[in-house]
Design a protein around this motif. Structure first.
Motif, PDB file in Angstrom:
ATOM      1  N   ARG A   1      -3.924 -24.180  33.242  1.00 21.61           N
ATOM      2  CA  ARG A   1      -4.721 -23.734  31.814  1.00 21.61           C
ATOM      3  C   ARG A   1      -5.322 -24.837  31.359  1.00 21.61           C
ATOM      4  O   ARG A   1      -6.670 -24.691  30.804  1.00 21.61           O
ATOM      5  CB  ARG A   1      -3.476 -23.256  30.908  1.00 21.61           C
ATOM      6  N   THR A   2      -4.845 -26.201  31.453  1.00 17.39           N
ATOM      7  CA  THR A   2      -5.635 -26.956  30.763  1.00 17.39           C
ATOM      8  C   THR A   2      -6.901 -27.322  31.418  1.00 17.39           C
ATOM      9  O   THR A   2      -8.222 -27.490  30.959  1.00 17.39           O
ATOM     10  CB  THR A   2      -4.830 -28.286  30.833  1.00 17.39           C
TER      11      THR A   2
ATOM     12  N   ASP B   1      -3.945 -33.304  26.347  1.00 15.47           N
ATOM     13  CA  ASP B   1      -4.712 -34.216  26.192  1.00 15.47           C
ATOM     14  C   ASP B   1      -4.692 -35.289  27.244  1.00 15.47           C
ATOM     15  O   ASP B   1      -5.596 -36.108  27.916  1.00 15.47           O
ATOM     16  CB  ASP B   1      -4.523 -34.742  24.886  1.00 15.47           C
ATOM     17  N   SER B   2      -3.278 -35.716  27.631  1.00 15.72           N
ATOM     18  CA  SER B   2      -3.360 -37.091  28.446  1.00 15.72           C
ATOM     19  C   SER B   2      -3.714 -36.386  29.975  1.00 15.72           C
ATOM     20  O   SER B   2      -4.267 -37.462  30.664  1.00 15.72           O
ATOM     21  CB  SER B   2      -1.904 -37.331  28.390  1.00 15.72           C
ATOM     22  N   LEU B   3      -3.348 -35.358  30.342  1.00 14.11           N
ATOM     23  CA  LEU B   3      -4.130 -34.626  31.578  1.00 14.11           C
ATOM     24  C   LEU B   3      -5.515 -34.782  31.376  1.00 14.11           C
ATOM     25  O   LEU B   3      -6.287 -35.546  32.730  1.00 14.11           O
ATOM     26  CB  LEU B   3      -3.562 -33.250  31.740  1.00 14.11           C
ATOM     27  N   ILE B   4      -6.327 -34.401  30.448  1.00 15.85           N
ATOM     28  CA  ILE B   4      -7.702 -34.315  30.446  1.00 15.85           C
ATOM     29  C   ILE B   4      -8.051 -35.881  30.558  1.00 15.85           C
ATOM     30  O   ILE B   4      -9.182 -36.170  31.147  1.00 15.85           O
ATOM     31  CB  ILE B   4      -8.045 -33.765  29.072  1.00 15.85           C
TER      32      ILE B   4
ATOM     33  N   LEU C   1       0.867 -39.941  36.124  1.00 20.31           N
ATOM     34  CA  LEU C   1       0.969 -39.244  34.835  1.00 20.31           C
ATOM     35  C   LEU C   1       2.299 -38.887  34.643  1.00 20.31           C
ATOM     36  O   LEU C   1       2.950 -38.332  35.669  1.00 20.31           O
ATOM     37  CB  LEU C   1       0.054 -37.815  34.944  1.00 20.31           C
ATOM     38  N   VAL C   2       2.978 -39.339  33.823  1.00 18.50           N
ATOM     39  CA  VAL C   2       4.455 -39.086  33.442  1.00 18.50           C
ATOM     40  C   VAL C   2       4.799 -37.754  32.820  1.00 18.50           C
ATOM     41  O   VAL C   2       4.375 -37.476  31.721  1.00 18.50           O
ATOM     42  CB  VAL C   2       4.923 -40.140  32.961  1.00 18.50           C
ATOM     43  N   LYS C   3       5.365 -37.266  33.238  1.00 19.48           N
ATOM     44  CA  LYS C   3       5.865 -35.810  32.726  1.00 19.48           C
ATOM     45  C   LYS C   3       6.924 -35.934  31.951  1.00 19.48           C
ATOM     46  O   LYS C   3       7.791 -36.832  32.175  1.00 19.48           O
ATOM     47  CB  LYS C   3       6.327 -34.755  34.011  1.00 19.48           C
TER      48      LYS C   3
END
Lengths: 124, 964
Positions: free
Chosen positions: A21-22, A113-116, A106-108
């Protein structure tokens, strides 16, 4: 014709949906794979190599690290940014070292936003 | 692929395409029908949009190319010709073909449409006026020279495009070389915008190379970045120079092509506007607010259901359920989050009128005021925004009107003539902090005090002790306005109370601070949203309660064994990082139980101007709760803010911390705590004693704490009438009640049986008596310096406490009058003297009341050296000393004492927090710094051992101060 293409390799539907989605929201093309084996197959069979791969660590059939190693052996994915999605703490990261082929972590759970930020930082 | 979703997509797309053929043909005959064109564009656009979701890449590519062409035609008002319509029809056919294949197999058919796509792209560039060396393109339209930079960036707001142009990013290559980090730093681009633009730019740069393969005529070899804005002149020029030339032309603001200039300058270019508007209008939908509210309610219910589901799942222990549960949990959370976002509006919406208000007032009052706003994009729930609007306007008017001084005064005070009004909003965890400050004259706390006194909202006594900051808060009381004149804008004596009420109504708090001559600032803390809040669920006596997370500052575990508990006149305090925190015992406050040792967990609540602890039995954790209104029967209980339903279906009340704070008389206690926390560090307290100040009617009295065992606040009905007078059942005893008002002959003044009464429990020699007074004001340390002896035997005389004349009650006389047998045992022994050496003021405060209650005459010293000085001229019966002290420690002091011939035989007792001490032989005994009860008992034993007191007297020293 299209913008960047991203492959997300992750066994949790939830995470896949979130990531997809992101990235769709910024008009990226996203392909999905449910485990390392499927991810490897999709990556290698793709006409154009993916611009970036996001992968989970622990998955059935083939784990993320193995997949990364196999990808790194190919010419097409020797330098492709690969982001490891992980719930592991910082200590585990260190133990996996620099030779793992991982470009970023990338910590789940993470926010869109952090993914972006991560993807943007890796790609551009 | 999701079957259902696919089915829907097919139905919708086919509907859209059914009409497209006819529409395209209509367009051919009426090429200037903008509406028709719009409709065609929308149909293709919708198909493309859905493709992205379903990952139909082939379909998406075809639709995308068609959409781009259409968008171009539309924005440039290009009049289509036969050929273009044919091409578009071909595009529609290709889409239909792909859809049919999809419907048959459920998979996207692998058809190659790159030729069509190539032709669509070439056509697009033709429409833009590029010189395409291809027969397909007929004569040039006059409008073909229209160009605009970044036209390929479709679907972004004008502001974004402008920002990019401003940053001189005019081509895809510029953008990519700028990179993500730089791009996202450009206002108003979000990270997501930046990434999206980069993605499109990348696709845009890649595009020519695809074209080169497939349609050779289109692009030139070796061209890395294709400009969208070649002019006919440059197109004719040498191919290698073309790129450079165009770039130079666009980059140089002096000589852009006329149309490009128009686009850069902005808004009046219809072409530019049209290019962007369709995407913008498609991206947002108007929704009825009522519908949103309803949705919010339903999501609220969903959250509750989720909570119960999660509880059932975790009870079931099934891993499979747990996984599904986790997904439901996360999706619910996202849903809730996103729905909340739909209700959010930037605070700008209510701030936007501020400059105008300020300007108008400024003009009328001849003041120059500038407004600085920060964080105007901070978002708040619209309900809260609405509620904030009036209070905010009021505050701003006040600031301009009374805050910022007139011209001449500002000049006199060497301030800039132009006043500044500063508004800022920042988001902290779960709430928004709005600050409104001005650099005006500030508010004089003394004037507020005076006014409050006149209004009767403050008593003289309170006025004497109130801190300037606390006095400022009085401005929120009804009827207080400090403005000397009432003006048009503010100062009518109503307002600030309304401001506070309004803000508290939406769960916020407001706090004022002001420095005379420097300015005033108001801080408003307000929750992000009202409907669903994060709350701490706590337990008390098998019941659960929710405390809004917004007020929770920290959580403490405080077992009764904790050494940080202090009990001062019945009010528990907890020593937190050296400061006394007043504690509200929930159990006692809710009348579940009383007189238990304080233990459990403390929720430290912060309500703006003060902090207090709420003692609960248990803390269950934080939970998202949906706030439901309380039933009408409970609404008068101001300490409840609402109710909610927990995961297990239990309805629990939500506390309102403002109400909780006012429920107990914390302010008085807070003053005590402050006194303890901030009292001067001057060591020698001399003959000071603790005393309690109380009021009876308008008169003010002080009573030494010597005989006061506890301070109770009881309901009037607890006092029962018997033949021999009024009595109170207290701790299993029936004790005599004296009403101070009756003793004075002015009546008790209590008619309301439900009213709370202050009762001083006097205790001596195992006997108790209750003295009922009107109002307890404070506990202070005083030296009873009698200024004027009294004729009334009940009083020792008049003294001055905190600059107010106060009658000192002779507590012995009072007791004697009531019960002549009270002091039956002769108690005429002279007061025993004690020297108490202790450097920590805190412990001095703690121990002195105990010693006082034991009827010692006390001298204190703050270290060994001072103790030696005192001992040169003072011979106490007992020396009590701390070990660790500056200048001379306890060991050195004991050593010195042992060397003084005149001090031989005086027991020296060490009082220490240490478990072991180095040289015990120097001391007669060692007492640990525990609670006062133990201290009293221990001292009594030592006194007995050293024959300083006799057996009979022991009774009198017990229970001087008891822990509840």
């Amino acid at each position: 014709m299209s913008g960047p293409r991203i492959l997300i390799v992750e066994d949790s539907t939830m995470v896949r949906i979130t990531v997809k989605r992101t990235l769709l929201s910024v008009d990226f093309a996203v392909e999905e794979a449910k485990d390392g084996q499927e991810g490897l197959d999709k990556a290698l069979q793709s006409e154009q190599p993916f611009d970036l791969i996001l992968t989970d660590l622990n998955m059935p059939n083939m784990d993320g690290l193995t997949m990364i190693q196999k990808l790194r052996e190919t010419e097409a994915y020797a330098d492709t940014p690969i982001v490891m999605l992980t719930t592991e703490s910082g200590e585990d990261k260190k133990s996996m070292g620099h030779n793992s082929g991982i470009s970023a972590w990338l910590v789940k759970p993470f926010q869109p936003d952090s993914l972006i930020e991560t993807v943007g930082g890796m790609l551009f | 692929m999701d079957e259902e979703l696919l089915g829907e997509f097919l139905t919708e797309s086919n509907e859209n395409l059914d009409s497209i053929e006819q529409q395209l043909m209509n367009l051919e005959t009426n090429p200037d029908d903008a509406e028709l064109l719009d409709s065609i564009f929308r149909a293709i656009h919708t198909v493309k949009g859905s493709c992205g979701f379903l990952n139909l890449t082939n379909l998406e590519r075809v639709a995308h190319a068609g959409e781009n062409l259409l968008s171009r035609i539309r924005s440039l008002k290009f009049l289509v010709n036969e050929d273009i319509v044919s091409l578009l029809l071909e595009c529609a056919d290709a889409i239909k073909q792909l859809l049919e294949g999809l419907a048959d197999t459920g998979q996207e058919p692998n058809l190659d449409h790159s030729d069509l796509i190539g032709r669509l792209q070439v056509c697009e560039r033709f429409v833009m006026g590029e010189d395409v060396a291809q027969g397909e393109a007929p004569e040039k339209s006059g409008e073909a020279e229209l160009v605009e930079p970044l036209a390929w960036l479709v679907g972004f707001e004008d502001a974004v495009i402008h920002a990019l142009i401003q940053a001189e990013m005019l081509t895809a290559a510029d953008i990519i070389s700028a990179g993500f980090a730089k791009l996202k730093g450009i206002e108003p681009l979000t990270s997501a915008d930046a990434l999206k633009i980069l993605g499109v730019a990348k696709g845009h740069v890649d595009k020519p190379s695809v074209e080169t393969d497939k349609t050779e005529q289109a692009a030139q070899q070796g061209q890395v970045s294709v400009e969208e804005e070649p002019t006919p002149a440059s197109a004719k020029a040498d191919k290698n120079e073309q790129v450079a030339e165009v770039k130079a032309e666009v980059a140089k603001p002096s000589s852009p092509p006329p149309a490009a200039k128009k686009a850069v300058a902005g808004n009046d270019s219809p072409a530019a506007q049209q290019a962007k508007r369709p995407a913008a209008s498609n991206a947002s939908v108007r929704v009825d607010v009522g519908l949103l509210d309803e949705l919010m309610n339903q999501v609220g219910e969903l959250v509750l259901t989720r909570n119960s589901l999660m509880q059932m799942i975790s009870a079931s222990g099934s891993m499979e359920f747990m996984r599904v549960g986790r997904d439901v949990d996360q999706i619910t959370e996202q849903l809730q989050e996103q729905l909340l976002r739909t209700r959010m509006q930037p605070i700008q919406t209510i701030w936007s009128s501020v400059p105008r208000i300020v300007r108008d007032i400024g003009k009328q009052l001849d003041k120059k005021i500038k407004v600085i706003m920060e964080g105007e994009d901070t978002e708040l729930d619209r309900t809260i925004l609405n509620a904030l609007k009036d209070p905010l306007t009021h505050i701003i008017r006040n600031s301009c009107d009374h805050g910022i001084e007139p011209h001449h005064i500002r000049v006199q005070q060497k301030k800039p003539v132009e006043g500044t009004l500063h508004l800022s909003a920042i988001q902290e965890s779960g709430f928004i902090l709005i600050t409104i400050s001005d650099d005006g004259g500030g508010i004089d706390a003394d004037i507020i005090k005076e006014k409050a006194l006149k209004m009767g909202s403050l008593t003289e006594e309170q006025a004497a002790v109130i801190s300037p900051k606390a006095a400022l808060q009085l401005i929120f009381n009804a009827g207080l306005s400090t403005a000397e004149k009432v003006t048009n804008f503010s100062g009518r004596g109503v307002g600030m109370d309304v401001v506070r009420t309004e803000i508290e109504r939406v769960g916020g708090s407001v706090d004022i601070d002001s420095t005379l001559g420097r300015g005033t600032s108001l801080k408003i803390r307000i929750p992000l949203t009202l409907a669903i809040i994060s709350a701490m669920v706590v337990g008390c006596k098998n019941q659960r309660f929710a405390i809004p997370q917004m007020s929770v500052r920290e959580l403490l575990s405080a077992p009764d064994s904790s050494e940080e508990w202090r009990l001062i006149a019945g009010q528990p305090f907890y020593r937190l990082r050296g400061k006394l925190l007043p504690i509200l015992r929930l159990k006692e406050a809710l009348l579940f139980a009383e007189d238990e040792k304080p233990s459990g967990s403390i929720v430290v609540a912060d309500i703006g101007d003060r902090t207090f602890g709420i003692l609960v039995d248990q803390i269950f954790g934080a939970e998202e709760i949906v706030v439901k209104p309380l039933g009408v029967h409970f609404q008068h209980l101001n300490f409840y803010g609402g109710s909610t339903i927990l995961g297990d279906g239990v309805v629990i009340p939500i506390f309102d911390c403002n109400g909780l704070a006012s429920m107990v008389k914390l302010s008085t206690e807070a003053e005590v705590a402050k006194d303890y926390n901030q009292g001067n560090e001057e060591g020698d307290l001399g003959e000071q004693q603790h005393a309690l100040i109380f009021m009876q009617g308008e008169q003010r009295f002080v009573i030494p704490m010597t005989l006061v065992e506890r301070l109770e606040c009881l309901e009037a009905t607890r006092i029962e009438k018997t033949a021999s007078g009024e009595v109170l059942q207290y701790r299993g005893e029936v004790i005599r009640v004296l009403r101070w008002g009756d003793l004075l002959g002015i009546g008790s003044g209590i008619d309301d049986p439900t009213a709370q009464m202050y009762c001083l429990i006097l205790s001596d020699g195992g006997k108790r008596m209750c003295l009922q007074v009107d109002q307890v004001i404070d506990i202070v340390e005083v030296s009873f310096d009698i200024k004027r002896p009294s004729d009334n035997p009940l009083f020792l005389g008049t003294t001055v406490i905190q600059d107010i004349a106060t009658e000192v009650v002779d507590v012995f006389e009072v007791v004697q009058q009531a019960d002549p047998n009270w002091f039956a045992q002769p108690n005429d022994m002279k007061k025993r003297k004690i020297l108490f050496v202790e450097d920590a003021q805190f412990f001095r405060h703690l121990v002195i009341p105990v010693l006082e209650s034991m009827n010692f005459s006390i001298k204190t010293a703050s270290d060994g050296v001072k103790a030696c000085e005192i001992l040169n001229s003072y011979q106490p019966d007992l020396i009590l000393t701390d070990i660790e002290m500056p200048n001379m420690n306890g060991y050195q002091l004991a050593q010195w004492i042992s060397e003084q011939p005149n001090l031989q035989g005086i027991p020296v007792v060490a009082l220490t927090a240490q478990n072991e001490i180095d040289d015990e032989s120097l001391f007669s005994d060692v007492i640990s710094k525990l609670d006062s009860q133990e201290l009293a008992e221990h001292l009594t034993k030592i006194l007995q051992r050293f024959d300083i007191i006799s057996e009979q007297e022991i009774g009198g020293t017990n229970h001087a101060i008891t822990f509840g």
